[in-house]
Design an enzyme around this catalytic site. Structure first.
Site, PDB file in Angstrom:
ATOM      1  N   LYS A  39      41.616  34.579  39.506  1.00  0.00           N
ATOM      2  CA  LYS A  39      42.183  33.593  38.576  1.00  0.00           C
ATOM      3  C   LYS A  39      43.697  33.637  38.441  1.00  0.00           C
ATOM      4  O   LYS A  39      44.329  32.592  38.296  1.00  0.00           O
ATOM      5  CB  LYS A  39      41.534  33.755  37.200  1.00  0.00           C
ATOM      6  CG  LYS A  39      40.053  33.424  37.188  1.00  0.00           C
ATOM      7  CD  LYS A  39      39.487  33.604  35.800  1.00  0.00           C
ATOM      8  CE  LYS A  39      37.981  33.443  35.799  1.00  0.00           C
ATOM      9  NZ  LYS A  39      37.418  33.670  34.468  1.00  0.00           N
ATOM     10  N   ASP A  94      38.858  28.176  30.707  1.00  0.00           N
ATOM     11  CA  ASP A  94      38.353  29.363  29.993  1.00  0.00           C
ATOM     12  C   ASP A  94      38.904  29.458  28.570  1.00  0.00           C
ATOM     13  O   ASP A  94      38.188  29.799  27.637  1.00  0.00           O
ATOM     14  CB  ASP A  94      38.817  30.652  30.691  1.00  0.00           C
ATOM     15  CG  ASP A  94      38.001  30.973  31.928  1.00  0.00           C
ATOM     16  OD1 ASP A  94      36.813  30.614  31.953  1.00  0.00           O
ATOM     17  OD2 ASP A  94      38.558  31.597  32.846  1.00  0.00           O
TER      18      ASP A  94
END
Ligand code: ATR
Length: 267
Positions: A39, A94
């Site tokens: 990420k 997220d």
């Protein structure tokens, strides 16, 4: 939803992430999700960063875009045949999923609250910044590698000065403890914190970002202490729903997604 699409899992070594992203783009993938350990790395590998990725410093969702005859970039879903010129755009879905999951599963209002956050890796950093943006008043951070937590603390002091950041364990009570470490994923993992430094009955509630296993040692202890506890299932759900909306341009069927997830994880 009548989409002739598939969602496939590929295991990619971090050193090949650049090639994997280029391959997906050349195969005209609509988009993809990234998880551990990609990420943060992907921030430098996508062609354009959406504001969400810039704000939270990590990319978990990529959408591929093509340039049309007028020179406009549009999602690949808009094309019958993909144009020659394509690029990737990185998003973060997220961050918003964290407060939403905490609010819904634990009925907790983060604004003005006191939180102990365990972990300062990619997930920990996103959580810390998002919690500060949500108005957490006191935030304690604990990490095996303390300088990583210190660097996040510094960033919060600059960006969200209304949040008081502390390194180490609180001496009094907190409203919530969050596990953002990977401890609990593997069978036999120890607790993500030192019980003698912080007895869990000092916490109002416990949230673990891990969703498999369903109950980590941390959540088991919270249950034994009689504290409301939630795992990362809702967080997984909401980040996935948002990614789905980015790719399709349509609202996600949250209820159906939750059923499918629960069947997969609990069933
Ligand atoms: P993610 O993207 O899931 O956050 P990560 O960036 O690798 O993954 O972060 C893993 C987190 O779990 C970190 O906070 C890590 O601590 P360090 O920063 O000290 O590495 C924590 N972690 C992993 N294994 C651990 C262990 N055995 N003991 C304590 N903390 C651990």
């Amino acid at each position: 939803m009548g989409l002739n699409w598939r969602y496939l899992a590929h295991e990619v070594r971090p050193e090949y992430l650049r090639e994997a992203l280029a391959g997906a783009r050349r195969m005209n993938y609509i988009g993809l999700n990234l998880t551990v350990p990609h990420k943060v790395l992907a921030m430098d590998l996508v062609d354009v960063l959406d504001e969400t990725a810039e704000t939270w410093g990590a990319v978990n969702t990529v959408q591929f875009e093509g340039r049309d005859a007028k020179g406009q970039w549009r999602p690949l879903r808009d094309y019958e045949d993909a144009p020659a010129e394509t690029r990737s755009r990185g998003f973060n879905t997220d961050a918003d999923a964290i407060p939403r999951a905490i609010r819904e599963d634990l009925a907790l209002d983060l604004n003005g609250s006191k939180v102990l956050l365990l972990g300062a890796g990619g997930a920990g950093r996103t959580a810390a910044l998002r919690l500060a943006a949500e108005g957490v008043r006191e935030l304690w951070m604990v990490n095996r590698t303390t300088p990583k937590a210190a660097a996040i603390g510094e960033e919060i002091r600059n960006r969200y000065p209304q949040t008081n950041c502390h390194l180490g364990y609180p001496t009094g009570n907190v409203d919530l403890v969050i596990n953002a470490t990977s401890l609990g994923l593997a069978a036999g993992d120890c607790l993500p914190f030192e019980e003698r430094e912080f007895p869990l009955d000092r916490a109002g509630a416990a949230f673990d970002m891990i969703y498999r296993p369903v109950e980590t040692p941390f959540l088991r202890l919270a249950r034994v202490c009689g504290r409301p506890a939630a795992n990362g299932l809702a967080m997984l759900l909401y980040q996935g729903a948002k990614a789905f909306e980015i790719w399709t341009g349509q609202p996600a069927l949250i209820g159906r997604m939750r059923e499918a997830l629960e069947a997969n994880i609990y069933g």
